[in-house]
Design a protein around this motif. Structure first.
Motif, PDB file in Angstrom:
ATOM      1  N   LYS A  88       0.828  -1.203   0.000  1.00  0.00           N
ATOM      2  CA  LYS A  88       0.000   0.000   0.000  1.00  0.00           C
ATOM      3  C   LYS A  88       0.864   1.255   0.000  1.00  0.00           C
ATOM      4  O   LYS A  88       0.550   2.243  -0.668  1.00  0.00           O
ATOM      5  N   ALA A  89       1.963   1.196   0.732  1.00  0.00           N
ATOM      6  CA  ALA A  89       2.832   2.365   0.844  1.00  0.00           C
ATOM      7  C   ALA A  89       3.468   2.747  -0.494  1.00  0.00           C
ATOM      8  O   ALA A  89       3.815   3.910  -0.705  1.00  0.00           O
ATOM      9  N   VAL A  90       3.617   1.775  -1.408  1.00  0.00           N
ATOM     10  CA  VAL A  90       4.192   2.089  -2.720  1.00  0.00           C
ATOM     11  C   VAL A  90       3.110   2.315  -3.769  1.00  0.00           C
ATOM     12  O   VAL A  90       3.413   2.459  -4.952  1.00  0.00           O
ATOM     13  N   GLY A  91       1.830   2.361  -3.318  1.00  0.00           N
ATOM     14  CA  GLY A  91       0.784   2.809  -4.214  1.00  0.00           C
ATOM     15  C   GLY A  91      -0.303   1.825  -4.568  1.00  0.00           C
ATOM     16  O   GLY A  91      -1.284   2.210  -5.231  1.00  0.00           O
ATOM     17  N   PHE A  92      -0.198   0.569  -4.157  1.00  0.00           N
ATOM     18  CA  PHE A  92      -1.255  -0.399  -4.460  1.00  0.00           C
ATOM     19  C   PHE A  92      -2.420  -0.183  -3.491  1.00  0.00           C
ATOM     20  O   PHE A  92      -2.282  -0.320  -2.288  1.00  0.00           O
ATOM     21  N   HIS A  93      -3.572   0.161  -4.045  1.00  0.00           N
ATOM     22  CA  HIS A  93      -4.705   0.569  -3.217  1.00  0.00           C
ATOM     23  C   HIS A  93      -5.449  -0.616  -2.610  1.00  0.00           C
ATOM     24  O   HIS A  93      -6.076  -0.486  -1.563  1.00  0.00           O
ATOM     25  N   ASP A  94      -5.391  -1.779  -3.272  1.00  0.00           N
ATOM     26  CA  ASP A  94      -6.247  -2.911  -2.923  1.00  0.00           C
ATOM     27  C   ASP A  94      -5.386  -4.091  -2.475  1.00  0.00           C
ATOM     28  O   ASP A  94      -5.342  -5.134  -3.129  1.00  0.00           O
ATOM     29  N   ALA A  95      -4.678  -3.924  -1.363  1.00  0.00           N
ATOM     30  CA  ALA A  95      -3.777  -4.958  -0.855  1.00  0.00           C
ATOM     31  C   ALA A  95      -4.396  -5.641   0.351  1.00  0.00           C
ATOM     32  O   ALA A  95      -4.827  -4.979   1.300  1.00  0.00           O
ATOM     33  N   HIS A  96      -4.453  -6.968   0.305  1.00  0.00           N
ATOM     34  CA  HIS A  96      -5.104  -7.755   1.357  1.00  0.00           C
ATOM     35  C   HIS A  96      -4.091  -8.670   2.024  1.00  0.00           C
ATOM     36  O   HIS A  96      -3.334  -9.369   1.350  1.00  0.00           O
ATOM     37  N   ALA A  97      -4.103  -8.692   3.349  1.00  0.00           N
ATOM     38  CA  ALA A  97      -3.173  -9.523   4.107  1.00  0.00           C
ATOM     39  C   ALA A  97      -3.775 -10.893   4.364  1.00  0.00           C
ATOM     40  O   ALA A  97      -4.959 -11.025   4.704  1.00  0.00           O
ATOM     41  N   ALA A  98      -2.954 -11.921   4.195  1.00  0.00           N
ATOM     42  CA  ALA A  98      -3.316 -13.285   4.568  1.00  0.00           C
ATOM     43  C   ALA A  98      -2.409 -13.706   5.718  1.00  0.00           C
ATOM     44  O   ALA A  98      -1.583 -12.927   6.188  1.00  0.00           O
ATOM     45  N   GLY A  99      -2.504 -14.973   6.129  1.00  0.00           N
ATOM     46  CA  GLY A  99      -1.713 -15.483   7.246  1.00  0.00           C
ATOM     47  C   GLY A  99      -0.225 -15.341   7.022  1.00  0.00           C
ATOM     48  O   GLY A  99       0.219 -14.694   6.087  1.00  0.00           O
TER      49      GLY A  99
END
Length: 239
Positions: A88-99
């Motif tokens: 997200k910090a480098v610009g990807f708006h739709d980043a989802h965290a998994a395990g």
């Protein structure tokens, strides 16, 4: 506390340790070499989403240039919240965290596909080398199309004997943080560990996961401690 992970992550860990009252000794045993051209070519091919298992990919994107701007709306599936936040910090708006590992990331993608349907294009897996096979094996078994692109590789670093002796013997650290099987192998291959193992009889071996602990030589096995989850917060909680 001996920190072996690559820069700039090593410096970040050192700051965290310092804030908690620990003295950090940095001895990165590898560095990342980015293949920016491979990533640029991969981004130009059709893909349904991007999968990443390391924040190293975010560091790569921080140097890749503005030509990836049209791709920043692509959904990103990332191992761990820290990696998702880095993307997200480098610009990807739709980043989802998994395990905390690749298999958990694969399960997250499989769950998404169950809800949204099979993707028309493959998942683009921006991977490192070396890497574990769990993520790719699980997606393959689930029949989800993906394309692996080796985006960086970890290259071993070597130091003069005096520098290694200084980090390991002056004085012997209270603990070493072992983040990966590769760093564990490199650590136990250092001359002081091989030539004078008795000097390290009280060294705590703090391991990110069971896969890391499996690399610990038998004579040191009783000194290994394993984090409850494969992330840095859990690793540092052992302290």
């Amino acid at each position: 506390m001996l920190v072996l992970r690559p820069e700039p992550a090593a410096a970040c860990t050192a700051r965290t340790l310092s804030a908690r009252g620990h003295d950090a000794v940095l001895l990165p045993l590898s560095k990342a070499e980015h293949d920016i051209e491979a990533v640029r070519k991969a981004l130009a091919t059709p893909h349904a989403a991007i999968a990443v298992t390391s924040a190293e990919i975010a560091r790569l994107f921080s140097t890749i240039g503005t030509d990836v701007a049209p791709r920043l709306s692509t959904r990103v599936f990332a191992v761990g919240q820290a990696t998702a936040d880095a993307m997200k910090a480098v610009g990807f708006h739709d980043a989802h965290a998994a395990g905390g590992d690749g298999e958990a990331l694969a399960e997250s993608i499989i769950a998404h596909v169950r809800v949204s349907g099979a993707p028309e294009s493959p998942i683009l897996y921006l991977a490192g080398k070396p890497r574990a096979s769990g993520f790719e094996n699980r997606l393959r078994a689930a029949g989800i199309p993906f394309r692996t692109v080796e985006s960086y590789r970890m290259v071993a670093l070597t130091y003069p004997p005096a520098a290694v002796a200084s980090a390991l013997l002056e004085p012997v650290p209270d603990a070493v943080l072992l983040y990966s099987p590769e760093s564990a192998r490199a650590f136990f291959g250092l001359a002081p560990l091989l030539e004078m193992p008795d000097r390290f009889a009280a060294l705590r071996l703090l391991c990110m996961s069971p896969n890391v602990a499996a690399i610990v030589p038998e004579r040191f096995a009783a000194q290994a401690e394993i984090a409850t989850a494969p992330d840095e917060a859990s690793l540092l909680a052992l302290l």
